[in-house]
Scaffold this motif. Structure first.
Motif, PDB file in Angstrom:
ATOM      1  N   SER A 206       1.331   2.337  16.899  1.00 19.41           N
ATOM      2  CA  SER A 206       0.419   2.822  17.930  1.00 19.41           C
ATOM      3  C   SER A 206      -0.250   4.078  17.404  1.00 19.41           C
ATOM      4  CB  SER A 206       1.182   3.187  19.203  1.00 19.41           C
ATOM      5  OG  SER A 206       1.762   2.052  19.777  1.00 19.41           O
ATOM      6  N   GLN A 292       8.310   0.602  18.636  1.00 25.49           N
ATOM      7  CA  GLN A 292       9.494   0.752  19.479  1.00 25.49           C
ATOM      8  C   GLN A 292       9.351   1.914  20.460  1.00 25.49           C
ATOM      9  OE1 GLN A 292       9.441   0.286  16.178  1.00 25.49           O
ATOM     10  NE2 GLN A 292      11.129  -0.990  15.465  1.00 25.49           N
ATOM     11  N   TYR A 293       8.455   2.847  20.172  1.00 25.21           N
ATOM     12  CA  TYR A 293       8.273   3.997  21.062  1.00 25.21           C
ATOM     13  C   TYR A 293       7.061   3.791  21.949  1.00 25.21           C
ATOM     14  CZ  TYR A 293      11.524   6.587  18.078  1.00 25.21           C
ATOM     15  OH  TYR A 293      12.621   6.999  17.398  1.00 25.21           O
ATOM     16  N   SER A 294       7.153   4.312  23.183  1.00 24.35           N
ATOM     17  CA  SER A 294       5.970   4.244  24.042  1.00 24.35           C
ATOM     18  C   SER A 294       5.112   5.477  23.791  1.00 24.35           C
ATOM     19  CB  SER A 294       6.379   4.142  25.511  1.00 24.35           C
ATOM     20  OG  SER A 294       6.499   5.423  26.065  1.00 24.35           O
ATOM     21  N   VAL A 295       3.810   5.260  23.879  1.00 24.65           N
ATOM     22  CA  VAL A 295       2.854   6.338  23.632  1.00 24.65           C
ATOM     23  C   VAL A 295       3.040   7.453  24.670  1.00 24.65           C
ATOM     24  CG1 VAL A 295       0.382   6.871  23.570  1.00 24.65           C
ATOM     25  CG2 VAL A 295       1.229   4.780  22.499  1.00 24.65           C
ATOM     26  N   ASP A 296       3.348   7.061  25.913  1.00 22.48           N
ATOM     27  CA  ASP A 296       3.525   8.059  26.977  1.00 22.48           C
ATOM     28  C   ASP A 296       4.701   8.992  26.715  1.00 22.48           C
ATOM     29  OD1 ASP A 296       1.343   7.301  28.559  1.00 22.48           O
ATOM     30  OD2 ASP A 296       2.467   5.600  29.357  1.00 22.48           O
ATOM     31  N   GLU A 297       5.752   8.405  26.136  1.00 23.49           N
ATOM     32  CA  GLU A 297       6.936   9.200  25.793  1.00 23.49           C
ATOM     33  C   GLU A 297       6.559  10.344  24.838  1.00 23.49           C
ATOM     34  OE1 GLU A 297      11.069   7.492  24.030  1.00 23.49           O
ATOM     35  OE2 GLU A 297       9.454   6.029  24.242  1.00 23.49           O
ATOM     36  N   ASP A 326      -2.440   1.558  21.894  1.00 26.30           N
ATOM     37  CA  ASP A 326      -1.054   1.085  21.931  1.00 26.30           C
ATOM     38  C   ASP A 326      -0.921  -0.122  21.015  1.00 26.30           C
ATOM     39  OD1 ASP A 326      -1.683   2.644  24.369  1.00 26.30           O
ATOM     40  OD2 ASP A 326       0.411   2.275  24.838  1.00 26.30           O
TER      41      ASP A 326
END
Ligand code: ZN
Length: 416
Positions: A206, A292-297, A326
């Motif tokens: 992302s 594996q990671y969310s952009v919001d995180e 994303d």
């Protein structure tokens, strides 16, 4: 069985043709409005005339409306040749637009006038993405000129606007003409690769571009206590943001590099003179995140770090995402397109292709988001966007042969 050897012989004889095609493509400057140009019309018209000589069954110009561009649209082409077999068909997507040459003093020659030095050809666009078009086109031409029947149906897609977001390119094509593409098709995007031609890109990270605005109070540099130095605060913040590497430290060996990356990049000008404490400083961080990671995180972690530096320094800090993409669901490393590519690479060069993930930004993501497995691959020195961009004639010949194998469905089936 088709006679691939005679097709390969033809391709080996294409040196002059490659130079001629590259010269004509490079001279037709295709810059989108976001890059200060009026579009890709001249180059696309030339490509259209080349495709016509191969007598496609379908040649469809898709005009994406764009008021800023010449004649109010951006040109895209979809060409298709029917093969003997029903499925799978092979699609190769290249883009016509280029990025500007940048600082001309860094170029050794005119970027729009091809320079040939032995096997090396230099000019803006020769690799990104003319290499992709020329090799996929010549692979097909060699088969058709040899008089042998085309086994698989082949589609060549030439899109505009790849360098500035694809709204008038592949995204537009998929929004209005998605029916051309089917999930069982082999979709290849020859727009990134490595020198060995073994990297088959199937996944992307992302992308998150963050803008940080650090605001303090401007004053004379001889009395720093009267102001709040936004540049010192920026330095603290940049160092503090290195913590993101620890917070998001997952390793995925499919990707190269295998971790998420957080790179401070652009810095906007603050004060014009040395004896002023800057009251405002703006900089950017380019984040590439494992899927594996969310952009919001990551966005909220960045805001947290900024808030702690803000309270430590008494500076105001705003964090604003200026661009995010994303990650699309990856193409499986075992997808038919990966196997077909690996088998063709093996057949032509004897090398072992390998599915991999990269930092992101190729148009293949738009296919993947539509459930169409696509692979990004080419044999190239990776000089895209650089001054003195170049490509190697033997790489184009190799890739034309690999495309010919794919079009004829003739390659090593066991590549393990
Ligand atoms: Zn490109």
């Amino acid at each position: 069985m088709t006679d691939l050897i005679s097709v390969f012989d033809r391709i080996d004889g294409y040196r002059d043709e490659i130079i001629q095609l590259q010269r004509n493509l490079t001279a037709r400057v295709a810059l989108g409005p976001d890059n200060g140009g009026r579009g890709e019309h001249e180059k696309t018209a030339y490509i259209n005339s080349l495709l016509e000589t191969l007598k496609p069954d379908i040649l469809h110009e898709v005009k994406a409306p764009d008021k800023r561009a010449h004649n109010g649209y951006r040109p895209n082409l979809i060409a298709k040749w029917e093969g003997r077999q029903k499925a799978p068909m092979v699609w190769v997507l290249s883009h016509s637009d280029i990025v500007p040459p940048g600082d001309l003093s860094l170029w050794e020659t005119d970027p729009y006038e091809l320079m040939v030095d032995g096997d090396r050809i230099v000019g803006r666009g020769v690799e990104d993405n003319q290499h992709g078009f020329v090799s996929s086109y010549l692979g097909l031409k060699a088969i058709l000129d040899s008089g042998q029947p085309l086994k698989r149906s082949v589609g060549l897609v030439i899109v505009a606007d790849e360098e500035t977001g694809s709204d008038y390119g592949l995204r537009y094509v998929l929004r209005h003409h998605k029916a051309y593409f089917r999930p069982e098709d082999l979709i290849i995007v020859p727009d990134a690769g490595n020198e060995e031609g073994t990297m088959i890109e199937v996944a992307e990270k992302s992308m998150l571009w963050l803008k940080f605005v650090v605001t303090g109070r401007q004053c004379h540099a001889s009395t720093p206590h009267k102001g709040k130095n936004s540049l010192s605060g920026t330095a603290k913040l940049i160092l503090a943001l290195e913590e993101l590497n620890d917070r998001f430290d997952l390793i995925d060996p499919l990707f190269r590099p295998s971790q998420s990356t957080f790179a401070p990049t652009k810095s906007e000008g603050n004060v014009p003179n040395v004896n002023t404490i800057p009251g405002k400083n703006i900089f950017y961080v380019d984040c590439r995140l494992l899927p594996q990671y969310s952009v919001d995180e990551v966005l909220s972690a960045s805001r947290e770090i900024a808030a702690s530096i803000s309270s430590e320094t008494d500076l105001q800090i705003e964090v604003e995402p200026v661009h995010r993409q994303d990650a699309a669901p990856p193409t499986s490393p075992n997808a038919p397109v990966v196997e077909a590519l690996a088998g063709s690479i093996k057949r032509v060069t004897g090398r072992q292709g390998k599915a991999m993930g990269i930092g992101g930004g190729t148009v293949a993501a738009f296919f993947r988001k539509e459930g169409l497995p696509a692979a990004v691959w080419s044999t190239c020195p990776d000089s895209a966007h650089q001054p003195n961009e170049y490509c190697l004639i033997p790489d184009i010949i190799t890739d034309a042969k690999i495309f010919a194998c794919l079009y004829q469905g003739e390659y090593d089936r066991d590549t393990t």
